[in-house]
Design a protein around this motif. Structure first.
Motif, PDB file in Angstrom:
ATOM      1  N   SER A 196     -62.295 -71.389   9.945  1.00  8.81           N
ATOM      2  CA  SER A 196     -63.098 -70.574  10.863  1.00  8.81           C
ATOM      3  C   SER A 196     -62.214 -69.916  11.910  1.00  8.81           C
ATOM      4  O   SER A 196     -62.489 -68.813  12.351  1.00  8.81           O
ATOM      5  N   LYS A 197     -61.128 -70.626  12.309  1.00  6.19           N
ATOM      6  CA  LYS A 197     -60.192 -70.000  13.245  1.00  6.19           C
ATOM      7  C   LYS A 197     -59.527 -68.794  12.600  1.00  6.19           C
ATOM      8  O   LYS A 197     -59.333 -67.767  13.242  1.00  6.19           O
ATOM      9  N   VAL A 198     -59.203 -68.928  11.339  1.00  6.20           N
ATOM     10  CA  VAL A 198     -58.594 -67.811  10.623  1.00  6.20           C
ATOM     11  C   VAL A 198     -59.578 -66.649  10.551  1.00  6.20           C
ATOM     12  O   VAL A 198     -59.218 -65.491  10.780  1.00  6.20           O
ATOM     13  N   VAL A 199     -60.849 -66.958  10.299  1.00  3.98           N
ATOM     14  CA  VAL A 199     -61.866 -65.910  10.245  1.00  3.98           C
ATOM     15  C   VAL A 199     -62.042 -65.287  11.619  1.00  3.98           C
ATOM     16  O   VAL A 199     -62.152 -64.073  11.758  1.00  3.98           O
ATOM     17  N   LYS A 200     -62.031 -66.133  12.670  1.00  3.49           N
ATOM     18  CA  LYS A 200     -62.170 -65.613  14.038  1.00  3.49           C
ATOM     19  C   LYS A 200     -60.971 -64.729  14.394  1.00  3.49           C
ATOM     20  O   LYS A 200     -61.130 -63.686  15.009  1.00  3.49           O
ATOM     21  N   ILE A 201     -59.787 -65.163  14.002  1.00  9.21           N
ATOM     22  CA  ILE A 201     -58.597 -64.360  14.281  1.00  9.21           C
ATOM     23  C   ILE A 201     -58.685 -63.036  13.531  1.00  9.21           C
ATOM     24  O   ILE A 201     -58.365 -61.980  14.077  1.00  9.21           O
ATOM     25  N   LYS A 202     -59.168 -63.069  12.292  1.00  8.79           N
ATOM     26  CA  LYS A 202     -59.322 -61.837  11.524  1.00  8.79           C
ATOM     27  C   LYS A 202     -60.367 -60.935  12.183  1.00  8.79           C
ATOM     28  O   LYS A 202     -60.184 -59.728  12.257  1.00  8.79           O
ATOM     29  N   ASN A 203     -61.450 -61.550  12.681  1.00  2.27           N
ATOM     30  CA  ASN A 203     -62.481 -60.758  13.363  1.00  2.27           C
ATOM     31  C   ASN A 203     -61.927 -60.132  14.646  1.00  2.27           C
ATOM     32  O   ASN A 203     -62.227 -58.992  14.966  1.00  2.27           O
ATOM     33  N   LYS A 204     -61.124 -60.919  15.390  1.00  5.90           N
ATOM     34  CA  LYS A 204     -60.519 -60.380  16.616  1.00  5.90           C
ATOM     35  C   LYS A 204     -59.580 -59.229  16.287  1.00  5.90           C
ATOM     36  O   LYS A 204     -59.561 -58.213  16.973  1.00  5.90           O
ATOM     37  N   ASN A 205     -58.793 -59.397  15.222  1.00  7.82           N
ATOM     38  CA  ASN A 205     -57.882 -58.317  14.817  1.00  7.82           C
ATOM     39  C   ASN A 205     -58.666 -57.085  14.381  1.00  7.82           C
ATOM     40  O   ASN A 205     -58.281 -55.960  14.681  1.00  7.82           O
TER      41      ASN A 205
END
Length: 157
Positions: free
Chosen positions: A30-39
């Protein structure tokens, strides 16, 4: 002794550790998804910022082009005004040159029926003081003085 070894036996915790390990992996995903969403959000913001800047630059260029067009049309109009003023001056000069004093006198005598004055009809006066003109006795001078005297006496205290 089984109990003593049991304290160090971790096999009984294996079932408990496996779900925890899965739970730990899930937040990382989920952190990876959140980081992708932030990017992705940053990319959208960057694209919008670039679009705004480009539109402002295009607006400035368009405004400068319109100002240049208006300046050129003003210059053309000023040239037309200058040419019209020159033509007006030329026409006035031409008109004045056509009407000489002799032509004006001929028109006055011939068309209007005027008569040229004799030298005996011309009367010259000599002014000794700048603002004072004296007329002979009787005549128009006395009549004007008599007419103005009551008005002057009204303003005197």
């Amino acid at each position: 002794m089984d109990r003593q070894n049991v304290a160090y036996d971790l096999s009984m915790y294996e079932t408990l550790l496996e779900p925890k390990a899965e739970k730990k992996q899930a937040p990382q995903q989920s952190k990876v998804v959140k980081i992708k969403n932030k990017n992705a959000f940053k990319n959208v913001v960057n694209i919008l910022s670039i679009a705004v800047i480009v539109s402002l630059i295009i607006g400035v260029i368009w405004t400068n082009a319109e100002i240049t067009k208006a300046t050129n049309s003003i210059a053309v109009a000023q040239n037309a005004i200058t040419e019209a003023e020159s033509e007006k001056a030329y026409m006035e000069f031409t008109l004045e040159s056509r009407m000489s004093l002799a032509e004006i006198e001929d028109y006055a005598v011939g068309v209007l029926g005027m008569v040229k004055m004799d030298s005996s009809q011309v009367e010259y006066i000599e002014i000794e003081n700048e603002n004072k003109v004296e007329w002979g006795e009787g005549g128009l001078g006395n009549k004007i003085e008599e007419a103005v005297q009551p008005v002057l006496s009204y303003f005197q205290p």
